[in-house]
Design a protein around this motif. Structure first.
Motif, PDB file in Angstrom:
ATOM      1  N   ARG A  28     -62.261 -29.537   3.471  1.00 48.95           N
ATOM      2  CA  ARG A  28     -60.691 -29.652   3.013  1.00 48.95           C
ATOM      3  C   ARG A  28     -61.097 -28.800   1.270  1.00 48.95           C
ATOM      4  O   ARG A  28     -62.167 -29.353   0.633  1.00 48.95           O
ATOM      5  CB  ARG A  28     -60.536 -30.972   2.699  1.00 48.95           C
ATOM      6  N   GLY A  29     -60.090 -28.103   0.799  1.00 52.59           N
ATOM      7  CA  GLY A  29     -59.974 -27.958  -0.335  1.00 52.59           C
ATOM      8  C   GLY A  29     -58.572 -27.852  -0.919  1.00 52.59           C
ATOM      9  O   GLY A  29     -57.708 -27.616  -0.235  1.00 52.59           O
ATOM     10  N   TYR A  30     -58.610 -27.796  -2.417  1.00 53.01           N
ATOM     11  CA  TYR A  30     -57.116 -27.713  -3.045  1.00 53.01           C
ATOM     12  C   TYR A  30     -57.045 -26.310  -3.556  1.00 53.01           C
ATOM     13  O   TYR A  30     -57.876 -26.007  -4.233  1.00 53.01           O
ATOM     14  CB  TYR A  30     -56.940 -28.648  -3.970  1.00 53.01           C
ATOM     15  N   SER A  31     -55.941 -25.786  -3.012  1.00 49.64           N
ATOM     16  CA  SER A  31     -55.382 -24.428  -3.715  1.00 49.64           C
ATOM     17  C   SER A  31     -54.353 -24.682  -4.770  1.00 49.64           C
ATOM     18  O   SER A  31     -53.374 -25.038  -4.513  1.00 49.64           O
ATOM     19  CB  SER A  31     -55.033 -23.546  -2.588  1.00 49.64           C
ATOM     20  N   GLN A  32     -54.858 -24.358  -6.079  1.00 50.34           N
ATOM     21  CA  GLN A  32     -53.940 -24.775  -7.062  1.00 50.34           C
ATOM     22  C   GLN A  32     -52.654 -23.458  -7.185  1.00 50.34           C
ATOM     23  O   GLN A  32     -51.563 -23.749  -7.620  1.00 50.34           O
ATOM     24  CB  GLN A  32     -54.794 -24.264  -8.302  1.00 50.34           C
ATOM     25  N   GLU A  33     -53.339 -22.454  -6.660  1.00 44.82           N
ATOM     26  CA  GLU A  33     -52.229 -21.252  -6.614  1.00 44.82           C
ATOM     27  C   GLU A  33     -51.050 -21.655  -5.772  1.00 44.82           C
ATOM     28  O   GLU A  33     -49.988 -21.487  -5.817  1.00 44.82           O
ATOM     29  CB  GLU A  33     -53.028 -20.146  -6.089  1.00 44.82           C
ATOM     30  N   LYS A  34     -51.528 -22.093  -4.450  1.00 42.75           N
ATOM     31  CA  LYS A  34     -50.570 -22.547  -3.337  1.00 42.75           C
ATOM     32  C   LYS A  34     -49.770 -23.953  -3.596  1.00 42.75           C
ATOM     33  O   LYS A  34     -48.829 -24.528  -2.996  1.00 42.75           O
ATOM     34  CB  LYS A  34     -51.112 -22.314  -2.163  1.00 42.75           C
ATOM     35  N   GLY A  35     -50.625 -24.608  -4.311  1.00 36.22           N
ATOM     36  CA  GLY A  35     -50.106 -26.198  -4.627  1.00 36.22           C
ATOM     37  C   GLY A  35     -50.143 -27.073  -3.398  1.00 36.22           C
ATOM     38  O   GLY A  35     -49.570 -27.730  -3.215  1.00 36.22           O
ATOM     39  N   LEU A  85     -71.556 -19.884  -3.507  1.00 38.04           N
ATOM     40  CA  LEU A  85     -71.122 -18.553  -3.417  1.00 38.04           C
ATOM     41  C   LEU A  85     -69.785 -18.210  -2.956  1.00 38.04           C
ATOM     42  O   LEU A  85     -69.642 -18.958  -1.573  1.00 38.04           O
ATOM     43  CB  LEU A  85     -72.375 -17.677  -2.955  1.00 38.04           C
ATOM     44  N   ASP A  86     -68.940 -17.633  -3.588  1.00 33.10           N
ATOM     45  CA  ASP A  86     -67.571 -17.651  -2.996  1.00 33.10           C
ATOM     46  C   ASP A  86     -67.356 -16.582  -1.884  1.00 33.10           C
ATOM     47  O   ASP A  86     -68.051 -15.653  -1.726  1.00 33.10           O
ATOM     48  CB  ASP A  86     -66.768 -17.280  -4.243  1.00 33.10           C
ATOM     49  N   HIS A  87     -66.618 -17.075  -0.976  1.00 34.88           N
ATOM     50  CA  HIS A  87     -66.198 -16.157  -0.008  1.00 34.88           C
ATOM     51  C   HIS A  87     -64.755 -16.297   0.465  1.00 34.88           C
ATOM     52  O   HIS A  87     -64.039 -17.445  -0.208  1.00 34.88           O
ATOM     53  CB  HIS A  87     -66.792 -16.611   1.378  1.00 34.88           C
ATOM     54  N   SER A  88     -63.997 -15.385   0.966  1.00 36.84           N
ATOM     55  CA  SER A  88     -62.562 -15.363   1.009  1.00 36.84           C
ATOM     56  C   SER A  88     -62.161 -16.716   1.801  1.00 36.84           C
ATOM     57  O   SER A  88     -60.961 -17.198   1.279  1.00 36.84           O
ATOM     58  CB  SER A  88     -62.016 -14.373   2.099  1.00 36.84           C
ATOM     59  N   PHE A  89     -62.885 -17.406   2.628  1.00 37.26           N
ATOM     60  CA  PHE A  89     -62.304 -18.685   3.086  1.00 37.26           C
ATOM     61  C   PHE A  89     -62.338 -19.848   2.234  1.00 37.26           C
ATOM     62  O   PHE A  89     -61.722 -20.806   2.661  1.00 37.26           O
ATOM     63  CB  PHE A  89     -63.134 -18.935   4.558  1.00 37.26           C
ATOM     64  N   GLU A  90     -62.878 -19.687   1.060  1.00 36.43           N
ATOM     65  CA  GLU A  90     -62.721 -20.758   0.151  1.00 36.43           C
ATOM     66  C   GLU A  90     -62.267 -20.171  -1.153  1.00 36.43           C
ATOM     67  O   GLU A  90     -62.318 -21.116  -1.935  1.00 36.43           O
ATOM     68  CB  GLU A  90     -64.393 -21.221  -0.125  1.00 36.43           C
ATOM     69  N   GLU A  91     -61.933 -18.816  -1.406  1.00 38.35           N
ATOM     70  CA  GLU A  91     -61.680 -18.434  -2.662  1.00 38.35           C
ATOM     71  C   GLU A  91     -60.446 -19.352  -3.007  1.00 38.35           C
ATOM     72  O   GLU A  91     -59.461 -19.507  -2.623  1.00 38.35           O
ATOM     73  CB  GLU A  91     -60.928 -16.983  -2.276  1.00 38.35           C
ATOM     74  N   GLY A  92     -60.743 -19.481  -4.660  1.00 39.49           N
ATOM     75  CA  GLY A  92     -59.635 -20.318  -5.465  1.00 39.49           C
ATOM     76  C   GLY A  92     -59.403 -21.911  -4.972  1.00 39.49           C
ATOM     77  O   GLY A  92     -58.646 -22.470  -5.472  1.00 39.49           O
ATOM     78  N   LEU A  93     -60.607 -22.380  -4.185  1.00 44.35           N
ATOM     79  CA  LEU A  93     -60.390 -23.702  -3.673  1.00 44.35           C
ATOM     80  C   LEU A  93     -61.018 -24.786  -4.587  1.00 44.35           C
ATOM     81  O   LEU A  93     -61.956 -24.208  -5.130  1.00 44.35           O
ATOM     82  CB  LEU A  93     -60.772 -23.902  -2.242  1.00 44.35           C
TER      83      LEU A  93
END
Length: 173
Positions: free
Chosen positions: A74-81, A46-54
């Motif tokens: 760890r997670g990868y943010s496509q938006e931030k690259g 379930l998504d939350h701000s600390f994992e949003e978009g990862l």
């Protein structure tokens, strides 16, 4: 009770309340911490701000010198690259044989980490709840799991009151 005592009692209640699990969510017994250590892939959440978009989210658990467990998410943010990570610490709430921990990523504030489902034979997938039904994760040792394991997770989480229609199925490339 004076104002200081009331404030301390209220603060203690708030901090303990964050470590409580949702009604009907029971942590597993027969837990073996040493078998849980290592890398887990986040399959759904379930998504939350600390994992949003990862995407490509993992959690790595290892022993700490003080007897607790080191948590590295760890997670990868496509938006931030770029990769994002957060390091935390976890301690058992009841005992080491119960899958119920308190986890902190900042300061003295802890949240619940309740393992309410686990492949106890092989430790290949884990169902985790936070302090309320807004926090839910399906973790696995591999980036993909069998469809029947996904469906069992969704069925049980729905029965416990989690809104599984809002699950994010995490991409692992």
């Amino acid at each position: 009770m004076n104002k200081a005592g009331l404030l301390i009692s209220l603060l203690a209640f708030v901090l303990v309340g964050c470590v409580k699990l949702p009604d009907r969510v029971e942590p597993i017994s027969g837990f073996e911490p040493s078998r849980y250590l290592g890398t887990w892939y986040e399959i759904a959440r379930l998504d939350h701000s600390f994992e949003e978009g990862l995407s490509r989210v993992t959690a790595e658990y290892s022993l700490r010198d003080d007897g607790g467990i080191r948590v590295l998410n760890r997670g990868y943010s496509q938006e931030k690259g770029e990769w994002q990570e957060a390091e935390g610490k976890a301690y058992f709430v009841e005992n080491e044989q119960t899958g119920y921990l308190k986890v902190s990523f900042f300061g003295p504030f802890y949240g619940a980490y309740g393992i309410f489902g686990l492949d106890q034979e092989n430790y290949q997938h884990s169902w985790v709840s936070g302090p309320n039904t807004d926090y839910l994760w399906l973790l696995a040792r591999e980036p993909q799991i069998a469809e029947e394991d996904k469906q069992a997770f969704v069925k049980r989480a729905t029965e416990l009151g989690f809104n599984t229609d809002k699950l994010i199925w995490v991409e692992h490339e």
